[in-house]
Structures are given as structure tokens and as C-alpha cells.
Design a protein around this motif. Structure first.
Motif, PDB file in Angstrom:
ATOM      1  N   PHE A  36      -7.864 -15.209  -6.400  1.00 53.44           N
ATOM      2  CA  PHE A  36      -6.592 -14.576  -6.671  1.00 53.44           C
ATOM      3  C   PHE A  36      -5.559 -15.305  -5.825  1.00 53.44           C
ATOM      4  CE2 PHE A  36      -3.935 -11.024  -7.867  1.00 53.44           C
ATOM      5  CZ  PHE A  36      -4.378 -10.833  -9.146  1.00 53.44           C
ATOM      6  N   PHE A  37      -4.589 -14.642  -5.327  1.00 54.20           N
ATOM      7  CA  PHE A  37      -3.591 -15.402  -4.583  1.00 54.20           C
ATOM      8  C   PHE A  37      -3.540 -14.959  -3.128  1.00 54.20           C
ATOM      9  CE2 PHE A  37      -1.332 -11.995  -6.788  1.00 54.20           C
ATOM     10  CZ  PHE A  37      -0.742 -11.348  -5.728  1.00 54.20           C
ATOM     11  N   PHE A  38      -2.963 -15.802  -2.348  1.00 59.15           N
ATOM     12  CA  PHE A  38      -2.885 -15.625  -0.909  1.00 59.15           C
ATOM     13  C   PHE A  38      -1.409 -15.550  -0.561  1.00 59.15           C
ATOM     14  CE2 PHE A  38      -4.990 -15.875   3.081  1.00 59.15           C
ATOM     15  CZ  PHE A  38      -4.109 -16.460   3.954  1.00 59.15           C
ATOM     16  N   HIS A  39      -0.970 -14.384  -0.204  1.00 53.94           N
ATOM     17  CA  HIS A  39       0.460 -14.163  -0.116  1.00 53.94           C
ATOM     18  C   HIS A  39       0.828 -13.652   1.258  1.00 53.94           C
ATOM     19  CE1 HIS A  39       4.457 -12.792  -1.146  1.00 53.94           C
ATOM     20  NE2 HIS A  39       4.149 -11.577  -0.802  1.00 53.94           N
ATOM     21  N   ARG A  40       1.758 -14.313   1.881  1.00 50.07           N
ATOM     22  CA  ARG A  40       2.237 -13.865   3.191  1.00 50.07           C
ATOM     23  C   ARG A  40       3.027 -12.573   3.005  1.00 50.07           C
ATOM     24  NH1 ARG A  40       1.174 -15.159   8.545  1.00 50.07           N
ATOM     25  NH2 ARG A  40       2.789 -14.176   9.762  1.00 50.07           N
ATOM     26  N   TYR A  41       2.702 -11.601   3.816  1.00 52.32           N
ATOM     27  CA  TYR A  41       3.385 -10.312   3.703  1.00 52.32           C
ATOM     28  C   TYR A  41       4.874 -10.475   3.968  1.00 52.32           C
ATOM     29  CZ  TYR A  41       4.943  -5.689   5.055  1.00 52.32           C
ATOM     30  OH  TYR A  41       5.627  -4.523   5.169  1.00 52.32           O
TER      31      TYR A  41
ATOM     32  N   GLY B 131       9.714  -5.731   5.197  1.00 55.65           N
ATOM     33  CA  GLY B 131      10.555  -4.829   4.438  1.00 55.65           C
ATOM     34  C   GLY B 131       9.881  -4.256   3.212  1.00 55.65           C
ATOM     35  N   THR B 132       8.671  -4.666   2.943  1.00 62.65           N
ATOM     36  CA  THR B 132       7.953  -4.070   1.816  1.00 62.65           C
ATOM     37  C   THR B 132       6.696  -3.403   2.335  1.00 62.65           C
ATOM     38  OG1 THR B 132       6.785  -6.110   1.413  1.00 62.65           O
ATOM     39  CG2 THR B 132       8.781  -5.734   0.140  1.00 62.65           C
ATOM     40  N   GLY B 133       6.860  -2.642   3.401  1.00 67.37           N
ATOM     41  CA  GLY B 133       5.721  -2.069   4.093  1.00 67.37           C
ATOM     42  C   GLY B 133       5.132  -0.852   3.413  1.00 67.37           C
ATOM     43  N   TRP B 134       5.144   0.247   4.096  1.00 68.93           N
ATOM     44  CA  TRP B 134       4.420   1.434   3.665  1.00 68.93           C
ATOM     45  C   TRP B 134       4.783   1.868   2.253  1.00 68.93           C
ATOM     46  CZ3 TRP B 134       0.236   3.772   4.470  1.00 68.93           C
ATOM     47  CH2 TRP B 134       0.073   5.120   4.258  1.00 68.93           C
TER      48      TRP B 134
ATOM     49  N   ASP C 168      -3.874   4.627  -2.051  1.00 65.52           N
ATOM     50  CA  ASP C 168      -5.293   4.423  -1.715  1.00 65.52           C
ATOM     51  C   ASP C 168      -5.496   3.061  -1.046  1.00 65.52           C
ATOM     52  OD1 ASP C 168      -6.139   6.845  -2.850  1.00 65.52           O
ATOM     53  OD2 ASP C 168      -6.405   5.939  -4.827  1.00 65.52           O
ATOM     54  N   LEU C 169      -4.899   2.042  -1.642  1.00 64.11           N
ATOM     55  CA  LEU C 169      -5.082   0.680  -1.129  1.00 64.11           C
ATOM     56  C   LEU C 169      -4.459   0.529   0.252  1.00 64.11           C
ATOM     57  CD1 LEU C 169      -4.266  -1.160  -4.467  1.00 64.11           C
ATOM     58  CD2 LEU C 169      -6.508  -1.029  -3.379  1.00 64.11           C
ATOM     59  N   ASN C 170      -3.281   1.092   0.389  1.00 62.72           N
ATOM     60  CA  ASN C 170      -2.607   1.023   1.681  1.00 62.72           C
ATOM     61  C   ASN C 170      -3.451   1.678   2.760  1.00 62.72           C
ATOM     62  OD1 ASN C 170      -0.633   0.571   3.550  1.00 62.72           O
ATOM     63  ND2 ASN C 170       1.014   1.475   2.346  1.00 62.72           N
TER      64      ASN C 170
ATOM     65  N   VAL D 265      -2.647  -7.966  -1.467  1.00 64.54           N
ATOM     66  CA  VAL D 265      -2.054  -9.098  -0.758  1.00 64.54           C
ATOM     67  C   VAL D 265      -0.599  -8.846  -0.393  1.00 64.54           C
ATOM     68  CG1 VAL D 265      -3.622 -10.766  -1.780  1.00 64.54           C
ATOM     69  CG2 VAL D 265      -1.443 -10.296  -2.889  1.00 64.54           C
ATOM     70  N   ARG D 266      -0.020  -7.848  -0.988  1.00 66.18           N
ATOM     71  CA  ARG D 266       1.353  -7.492  -0.611  1.00 66.18           C
ATOM     72  C   ARG D 266       1.396  -6.702   0.688  1.00 66.18           C
ATOM     73  NH1 ARG D 266       5.316  -7.722  -4.284  1.00 66.18           N
ATOM     74  NH2 ARG D 266       4.780  -8.350  -6.378  1.00 66.18           N
ATOM     75  N   LEU D 267       0.276  -6.098   1.033  1.00 69.71           N
ATOM     76  CA  LEU D 267       0.262  -5.193   2.173  1.00 69.71           C
ATOM     77  C   LEU D 267       0.128  -5.959   3.478  1.00 69.71           C
ATOM     78  CD1 LEU D 267      -2.154  -2.504   0.706  1.00 69.71           C
ATOM     79  CD2 LEU D 267       0.332  -2.359   0.892  1.00 69.71           C
ATOM     80  N   ALA D 268       0.670  -5.367   4.516  1.00 71.53           N
ATOM     81  CA  ALA D 268       0.475  -5.932   5.851  1.00 71.53           C
ATOM     82  C   ALA D 268      -0.877  -5.471   6.348  1.00 71.53           C
ATOM     83  CB  ALA D 268       1.564  -5.448   6.789  1.00 71.53           C
ATOM     84  N   GLY D 269      -1.677  -6.387   6.827  1.00 72.34           N
ATOM     85  CA  GLY D 269      -2.955  -6.020   7.394  1.00 72.34           C
ATOM     86  C   GLY D 269      -2.768  -5.441   8.779  1.00 72.34           C
ATOM     87  N   PRO D 270      -3.876  -5.084   9.415  1.00 73.93           N
ATOM     88  CA  PRO D 270      -3.786  -4.567  10.783  1.00 73.93           C
ATOM     89  C   PRO D 270      -3.075  -5.573  11.684  1.00 73.93           C
ATOM     90  CG  PRO D 270      -5.997  -4.307   9.900  1.00 73.93           C
ATOM     91  CD  PRO D 270      -5.248  -5.137   8.921  1.00 73.93           C
ATOM     92  N   ARG D 271      -2.132  -5.070  12.463  1.00 68.34           N
ATOM     93  CA  ARG D 271      -1.350  -5.910  13.365  1.00 68.34           C
ATOM     94  C   ARG D 271      -0.750  -7.103  12.627  1.00 68.34           C
ATOM     95  NH1 ARG D 271      -3.845  -2.562  16.379  1.00 68.34           N
ATOM     96  NH2 ARG D 271      -5.859  -2.874  15.419  1.00 68.34           N
ATOM     97  N   SER D 272      -0.241  -6.821  11.440  1.00 69.25           N
ATOM     98  CA  SER D 272       0.483  -7.795  10.607  1.00 69.25           C
ATOM     99  C   SER D 272      -0.371  -8.956  10.130  1.00 69.25           C
ATOM    100  CB  SER D 272       1.729  -8.329  11.347  1.00 69.25           C
ATOM    101  OG  SER D 272       2.589  -7.273  11.654  1.00 69.25           O
ATOM    102  N   ALA D 273      -1.678  -8.796  10.107  1.00 69.72           N
ATOM    103  CA  ALA D 273      -2.541  -9.855   9.578  1.00 69.72           C
ATOM    104  C   ALA D 273      -2.260 -10.037   8.089  1.00 69.72           C
ATOM    105  CB  ALA D 273      -4.005  -9.480   9.784  1.00 69.72           C
TER     106      ALA D 273
END
Lengths: 661, 231
Positions: B5-10, B13-16, B84-86, B129-137
Motif C-alpha cells: 500500500f502506501f507509506f505516508h508521512r503523517y 493537523g489531521t490528528g484525532w 476503531d483504527l485510531n 497511514v494517515r494516523l499519527a503513530g505512538p509518539r508521532s511515529a
């Protein structure tokens, strides 16, 4: 004889810790969509699942409250009573029972007691915390002594600050307003590499007293202005093996006019210092926490026409150890032990002192009986030994040892939580808490006994037993929540002097004594919700009946009154609106007729307090992502208003320029 | 690995509530970090997006809503929602092995026998891939059929609704590869395929299968384990 090798406890933690992680409140709140807490049981829990009547005021709610101090925030919380005696002088309680120098609510900052044991009260302006440094304020109503110890009988207010490790928050604010109020406050967080995190916060505020007439006797000469200076430094270190060490130090100086526990207007100067060290480990033995702290409290009052300023010193040192762990997925246990030394002296320039040493042990058990049913119980035992030295007096040529006092008491909390449906939760709660006689009361009682050469000190702690039923419903369709609760409380062994002293404590019949009991029954209803993502609203109502049963002849029964001073009806409402850069909030408070105590010579008089409604509001405009300008007002529609038996409260306005990143 | 799929930098401003931006179809160019090839697909609004209403319209609707509110049934467990995904990604933040990671690779596992499941997995991967991972990963997501699970390496796998016949393959994969599996589907607990059930509906429900977590070698912080329900 075999020799068992031993290791220091901390070393064992180093060996066994795998992933130390203190409460990352932000991540938990993001995950669950609601705040988390440890204030109900000592182990991490979601706010809606705690077996206690708890309200959590979030950082956003604090910012939007428009309040400039913590009592101003708590005034909007359902079930919380706030008495404002003067500018910067408040007393806070839950479910009534409020009085000058309110003794029944235990106040903590990150678990560290800031309640002062000398007179058993909380000097709110002397708390070393800035509003911008607070993550959330947890208000637990009802006795919670099994977890936090004595004096948590009306409730607990646990102020949780931003964790320097997890909460990358820097704030600053400037305020200017009526009563010549000027304030600067800030909190800054630094990360020094990957393992050291630091938060520095400081604030200064000055204002002048209300210009309203004072009906109370005055001690000393009132100050022309109040001022407060506060500094706090909090550092978190990630140690090897991922253990976390926290070190904190604070200082405050607050000078103000205030109403004393004896219902006089007096001038007080508070100086506080504290140091704290805390070790946290997420070990193979569960969540282990070792805490040690000391608080120093110096209090100078200007008394009498000569403005003589006797000083009272109070030092408390606390060492706590606790471990929360799960024996099986459905059973969580928390074990804790505590030692505390608390000392007051000298008092009013003499060479006497009074102190207690307390040892405590507690256990909490949470049992998930079924997926939708859980049981939580906590038990605590306190053993408190008082000693005192009585200074020489007009009738005593030398200092003598005061009569000792030993208090051994049990406290408990128990709660059954049933998630009846996806939207409904029922909670059945029972608890018992103990309010110790404060150190000055023990001193006065010992002095009274000494005068009659009686070696036995008969002062007993007050105990509060509480039962309540709570029903929570979540209306998902309108994004609203409701809580309905009924409670019954019984306070036994009410102490005659409340938190104050009598004029001649050494005189026969004037020593603090247990004078009877008090019962309270009440109903609490609260709704809150959100509409269209732009509006928030809340409504609450409390009905409470209190019945004091004092026994004539046991001691002074005119010094403390709960039945008449607690309003039967209290209603609160809040409305908030956000649109683009604009924010607006308004809060209403109504309470029915009540009464207040007023000093009259050596006695107390009850004076009526008419029903009143007050409106607070805030209008804010976000200038940029970081800067916000707000105008706030308290008691907007009354130039002055009688809310207590002290001076009337004046309307206040102030402008705030806030920076937040 | 499965289909890239794709690899997208978070994007900040599109967080929670970042999903609110997906109220219209958008075209996103995506690129596989491994294959280096670009695929083009359309994203549509996922269930759970918040409706926008003016106060006036809202007031008119409010009375009708109030009439129905007491009788409103709880939301049924349906397709995976952005919430759910978030929540699933937030949960991974409490996993010891993902502490201090700058990127996380998640496999989104679907039923290879069901084209609809594959499409749903693609949408979930796009959202992840739109979501910010833990500690912005940053998060990289790959879709893979349950039937194709083999020796792929993921930091975590996200399970779509899967039939019982795939449970053996998924469970074996979790144990063999030592990977944390997360799902929104309560059936995964019965099938013993998910270490975590994370469902954001009327209220947040997080259930930890302690036995499977142990088998997978997954260690969560004690704070987290005390906050969730444990099986």
C-alpha cells in the motif's frame, strides 16, 4: 545457619523493571476518549468505571472556565461548595459541610498533600501550582480515606499537573483586572536529551481586598493588598532499566486578608516549601511506587492592635510505598504502607509543640466478577500517636508534657459497578472515612486537660460513613451524559471547634470536645453534553438535608453548625460555544437560603444568607494558533453580593492574554 | 509482504478527528517503499464521520432527536470505523516493543475469499497511514490475505472481519511471528486470533487476550493492562 542474601529494594526494582511507565494521561485520554485516574482506587482506571463519585475537570475545561484560581474552577463543579470570604480567600467542600478553614476536604497536588494539618485547612492561594501547569483536577465526593488517609471525609481534590515526560506543554498568561488585579503566570517544559524532562512553573499575582464593608471582628490591621508568588520545578528522569525518578521542589509566599477559622478577619502571611522524590517502576511485581516528601508551612498572623505577628511552623514528612498488581486478569490488588510525622511549633512565640507519628497500611482489591460487573473494596488502618509539650503559662511556671493521645482507626471504601447496558451504569458505594482532630485542637485539648490535672485526653476523631447509589446514562443520540445519585452520610464525634480555636483554650470547658453527630441525605442530578460540535452545556441540581445532633454539656456547641449553613438547594449550569477563533462560556450558580456563622464576642451567631444567583462568563478570541485574548467576569450582574457571613463578594473583571504551545 | 500500500508521512493537523477532512472523494498518489511502484486509488468517506449542521437546522432536529433518544438502541458492531483504527493505533503506543520507534509497519489482514473484505482492508490501510503513530511515529500499512500469511514481518497486524476457517492460520502466524494482532471484530476473541479487541462504539471497549499476548511475546505497560478488560 543459612544466610539469605538481601538486596536493597530499589536494586530489586532495577533488576525486574521492564518498562516503567508512569501515567501518560494524554495517551490514555486519546485512546479512551475520556480522562483516566488513579484517585479512586490507586490503580489506573477510566473515569466512567471508577467505584466512586468522581468528576474530572479537564485542561480544556480549566482554560474555558474563565477562572483565575482553582476555587474559581471548582465553583462550577456539580456538588462542590465554595465559600469566598475575601479576594483570594476560599474554602471548598463537597456536599455542604463547608465552613471557614474547611477541614473535611483533603487536597493533593499529584498525590502530595497540600492540606495543612495545623488548623486542618487548605490555604488555596498558597498552593504551588499554576493553572497552565494543570492537566486535570479530580474531585472525589464522599469519604475516600481508605486510599488517601484521614481527613478525606467530604472528598478529595487531587490536582494532576502535566507530566514533564509526556505532556509537552508550555503556557504563559498575563492578567489585568478589577481590584487592581495583575498576574503573570507561566509553565515551561524542557526535554534534555531522551531521558531528562523538566517543567518549571512560576507565577505572581497581586490585587487588593474587596471594598465591601466587613461585619466580622478584625485582628490586626488589614493589608492594603494581597500578593502571591509561586515557583515549582519538576524533573523526571528515565533511569537505566527504564525506571522513572521524579524530583520536585516548590516555594510559595502568599500574603492576604482572610477570614480565620474563628470567624475573624485577619492578615495572614503564608510561606510554604516542599521537596519530593518519587521512584516508579513497572516491574514484574506490578506498578511499584516509592514516594517521600516534606512540606514546610510557616504562618504569620498580624494579631491585635499592636499588629503582633506570632509565627506558627508546621512540618510534615511522609514516606509511602505502594504496589498495584494483578494476580489474575480479573483481580487487581494494591497494597500500600505509609509513615508520617507531623509537627507544629512553636505556637504564638512560646516554646511548646505538638506532633504525631502515624503508621498506616492499606489494601485495595478490584474484582471483575463478570464482564459487566465489578467489585472494588479498600481497607486502611491508621495508628496515630500524638505527643505535645505545653509551654509555661500564667498558671504554669514551667513547660510540661501534654497528655498523650492514641488513635487507631479503620477506614473503608466499597463499590459495586454494574454496566447494565451499553449506555447505563449503576454504582452502589459505601465508605467510611476518619477526620483527625487537627494538631492545634489536640494542643488546645491537652492544655485544657492540663488545667484540670486530668491525664486523659478524651478527644476522638470524627468519622463519616456514607452510602450512595449512582445511575449514569449516556445518551449517544444527543451526545449527552446524565448522572443521578442519592446519598446518606452520618458524621459521628463532631469536634466542637470545627477548624478554629476558642479564645481561651486552656480554660475549663473551653477545650475542643466531641459534641455529637450530624446526618445528611441528598439527591444529586447532573446532565452535560455537546451539540453540533460547537455548543457544550451542563446542568446540575443538588438537594440536601442536614440534621445536627449535638449534646448539651459536652462542650461548646455554638462554634460549628452544618445544618443551617448548608443550602438545601443548589443549581448550577454552564453553556459553552465555539466558532472559528471565538469561544464563549457562561456559568450560573444558584443556592437557596442558608446561614453563616459570625463571631460575636466569645460566641458565634448565625446570620441569614439570602438566596443568590451569580453569573460568571468568559469571551475569548484566538489571535493566532498560540495567542489568545480573553475577557472574563465573575458575579457579573451584582456589584456586590452576600454569599457568606463575611464581607460581600465584589464583581470582578479581568483581561487575559494567554500563550499556549 | 502482501500487496503493497502506501507509506505516508503523517500531516500535522489531521490528528484525532482528522477524518473529518475526508468528506469528499480525493485521489491520493501512493508509493510502496519496497517495490517503489505507485498505485492510484480513490478514498471515500468511512463510516463514523461527523455530520455538519448549522445551529438553526440542528435546533429543528433536536426535538425529534430528543423524542427518540431514550429508545435509541446501542450502535451495532458493524464495519471498521475510523475511530476503531485510531484507537487501535493508540493502543499500540502502550506496547513495549514499539516504544521509541520512528516508524511502524502494520499488516491489514482480510479474507482472501471475499472481494468486499479486500476493499474494506484497502480503505482501512489508507486510513491507518494517515494516523499519527505512538509518539508521532509514521505508519506503513500493507494489505494481506489471511490465506497468504506466511513469514512476513510486521510490527502489528490489523484483522478485518474474518471467517472461522482462517482463524488457525492467523493464530499460528501471531504465535510464530511474535506479532500483536488487533481487531474491531468481537468474534476474534472467540477465535483466539486477536491479542487486542479495540472497538470504539458507544463507549470504548479494549479487551486484552492475556494468553495470546504471552504466546506472542507482547508486553504492554501495566498501566494499560489495568485500564483494559482482560480475557
Amino acid at each position: 545457619m543459612s544466610k539469605i542474601p538481601t538486596l536493597p529494594f530499589a536494586a530489586l526494582l532495577l533488576l525486574s523493571a521492564a518498562n516503567a511507565q508512569s501515567m501518560d494521561y494524554g495517551s490514555i485520554e486519546q485512546l479512551f476518549g475520556e480522562p483516566a485516574t488513579t484517585s479512586a482506587t490507586g490503580s489506573p482506571q477510566r473515569a466512567t468505571e471508577v467505584a466512586a463519585n468522581m468528576t474530572i475537570v479537564t485542561r480544556d475545561e480549566i482554560a474555558r472556565s474563565g477562572a483565575r484560581d482553582i476555587p474559581g474552577i471548582l465553583r462550577h463543579v456539580a456538588g462542590v461548595d465554595v465559600l469566598q470570604w475575601a479576594n483570594d480567600n476560599f474554602d471548598v467542600s463537597a456536599r455542604g459541610y463547608n465552613q471557614a478553614y474547611s477541614a473535611r476536604t483533603l487536597v493533593l497536588i499529584d498525590g502530595r498533600q497540600v492540606y495543612v494539618d495545623s488548623f486542618g485547612f487548605t490555604p488555596w492561594s498558597a498552593l504551588p501550582v499554576e493553572l497552565g501547569a494543570i492537566r486535570q483536577i479530580e474531585v472525589v465526593k464522599g469519604p475516600n480515606a481508605a486510599l488517601f488517609g484521614f481527613n478525606a471525609v467530604a472528598g478529595v481534590i487531587n490536582i494532576i499537573t502535566n507530566n514533564p515526560r509526556y505532556d509537552d506543554v508550555t503556557t504563559a498568561s498575563l492578567r489585568y483586572g478589577s481590584q487592581n488585579m495583575a498576574e503573570a503566570s507561566g509553565a515551561m517544559r524542557f526535554a534534555l536529551g531522551q531521558d531528562v524532562f523538566l517543567r518549571l512553573s512560576a507565577g505572581y499575582r497581586s490585587d487588593k481586598s474587596f471594598g465591601t464593608s466587613n461585619p466580622l471582628p478584625v485582628d490586626g490591621v488589614p493589608r492594603p493588598k494581597n500578593d502571591r508568588t509561586s515557583v515549582d520545578a519538576d524533573a523526571v528522569f528515565r533511569l537505566p532499566a527504564d525506571i522513572e525518578l521524579e524530583l520536585e521542589a516548590s516555594h510559595t509566599q502568599a500574603n492576604q486578608n482572610e477570614v480565620s477559622g474563628g470567624y475573624k478577619l485577619q492578615t495572614s502571611e503564608y510561606g510554604t516549601n516542599s521537596v519530593l522524590a518519587r521512584l516508579l517502576a513497572d516491574s514484574g511485581w506490578g506498578l511499584v511506587r516509592l514516594t517521600g516528601y516534606s512540606n514546610w508551612f510557616a504562618w504569620t498572623r498580624a494579631v491585635g492592635a499592636g499588629n503582633v505577628a506570632p509565627k506558627l511552623m508546621n512540618q510534615v514528612t511522609v514516606i509511602q510505598a505502594e504496589d498495584a498488581f494483578s494476580v489474575t486478569p480479573n483481580h487487581t490488588i494494591r497494597l500500600a504502607a505509609e509513615y508520617r510525622h507531623n509537627e507544629v511549633g512553636p505556637r504564638d512565640g512560646s516554646d511548646g509543640w505538638v506532633a504525631f507519628d502515624a503508621g498506616s497500611a492499606s489494601a485495595m482489591w478490584n474484582w471483575q466478577i463478570f464482564p459487566d460487573l465489578s467489585w472494588t473494596s479498600a481497607l486502611r488502618f491508621d495508628s496515630v500517636s500524638y505527643d505535645s509539650k505545653l509551654a509555661k503559662s500564667s498558671t504554669r511556671q514551667t513547660s510540661i508534657a501534654g497528655a498523650p493521645l492514641q488513635i487507631d482507626q479503620w477506614s473503608f471504601n466499597a463499590g459495586l459497578v454494574w454496566n447494565a447496558t451499553a449506555s447505563d451504569t449503576l454504582r452502589l458505594i459505601a465508605s467510611r472515612g476518619v477526620q483527625l482532630p487537627n494538631l492545634v485542637q489536640v494542643w488546645d485539648a491537652a492544655a485544657g486537660q492540663a488545667e484540670v490535672s486530668d491525664p486523659t485526653l478524651r478527644l476522638r476523631p470524627s468519622s463519616v460513613t456514607n452510602v450512595e447509589v449512582l445511575w449514569n446514562r449516556h445518551f449517544t443520540a444527543i451526545n449527552a451524559r446524565m448522572q443521578v445519585g442519592v446519598f446518606h452520610q452520618e458524621t459521628t464525634d463532631v469536634i466542637s471547634t470545627g477548624s478554629g480555636t476558642v479564645d481561651v483554650p486552656g480554660s475549663p470547658g473551653m477545650a475542643p470536645a466531641n459534641v455529637g453527630s450530624s446526618q445528611a441525605t441528598g439527591l444529586e442530578i447532573g446532565w452535560n453534553g455537546q451539540l453540533f460540535a460547537t455548543w457544550t452545556w451542563s446542568v446540575s441540581y443538588r438537594f440536601e438535608l442536614i440534621n445536627d445532633n449535638y449534646v448539651k454539656g459536652t462542650g461548646r456547641t455554638d462554634l460549628v453548625n452544618y445544618e443551617d449553613t448548608t443550602p438545601q438547594h443548589v443549581a448550577k449550569a454552564g453553556l459553552g460555544w465555539t466558532s472559528g477563533p471565538w469561544e464563549a462560556n457562561a456559568y450560573m450558580h444558584f443556592q437557596s437560603e442558608s446561614a453563616g456563622l459570625r463571631r460575636f464576642g466569645p460566641g458565634r451567631l448565625l446570620v441569614p444568607i439570602q438566596p443568590f444567583t451569580s453569573i460568571d462568563a468568559r469571551l475569548a478570541y484566538r489571535l493566532t494558533d498560540q495567542f489568545l485574548l480573553a475577557i472574563s467576569g465573575q458575579d457579573l450582574f451584582n456589584a456586590q453580593q452576600q454569599q457568606t457571613s463575611g464581607p460581600n463578594v465584589e464583581r470582578q473583571f479581568f483581561v487575559t492574554l494567554a500563550f499556549d504551545m | 509482504m502482501g500487496e503493497p500500500f502506501f507509506f505516508h508521512r503523517y500531516a500535522a493537523g489531521t490528528g484525532w478527528y482528522g477524518l473529518n477532512v475526508l468528506t469528499r472523494p480525493i485521489v491520493r498518489e501512493s508509493r510502496s517503499p519496497e517495490a517503489g511502484r505507485t498505485t492510484e486509488h480513490k478514498e471515500t468517506t468511512l463510516p463514523g464521520g461527523k455530520p455538519h449542521a448549522t445551529p438553526r437546522r440542528g435546533l429543528a432536529l433536536l426535538s425529534a432527536v430528543l423524542v427518540c433518544v431514550v429508545l435509541a438502541p446501542p450502535l451495532a458492531a458493524a464495519d471498521v470505523s475510523p475511530a476503531d483504527l485510531n484507537a487501535a493505533v493508540r493502543s499500540l503506543g502502550f506496547l513495549s516493543s514499539l516504544q521509541n520507534r520512528s516508524s511502524i509497519v502494520i499488516g491489514v489482514v482480510y479474507n482472501g475469499a471475499d472481494p468486499a473484505s479486500k476493499a474494506q482492508a484497502a480503505r482501512a490501510a489508507a486510513e491507518l497511514v494517515r494516523l499519527a503513530g505512538p509518539r508521532s511515529a509514521t505508519i506503513a500499512a500493507f494489505v494481506v490475505a489471511a490465506q497468504d500469511l506466511g513469514s512476513q514481518h510486521y510490527d502489528a497486524i490489523y484483522l478485518m472481519g474474518l471467517p472461522a476457517e482462517t482463524s488457525r492460520a492467523v493464530s499460528d502466524f501471531v504465535r510464530r511471528q511474535g506479532v500483536v494482532s488487533v481487531s474491531y471484530d468481537p468474534a476474534c476473541l472467540e477465535m483466539q486470533t486477536c491479542v487486542l479487541l479495540v472497538q470504539a462504539r458507544t463507549s470504548m471497549s479494549v479487551v486484552l487476550d492475556t494468553a495470546l499476548a504471552k504466546a506472542a511475546g507482547a508486553k504492554f505497560s501495566t498501566v494499560f493492562t489495568m485500564l483494559v478488560k482482560r480475557k
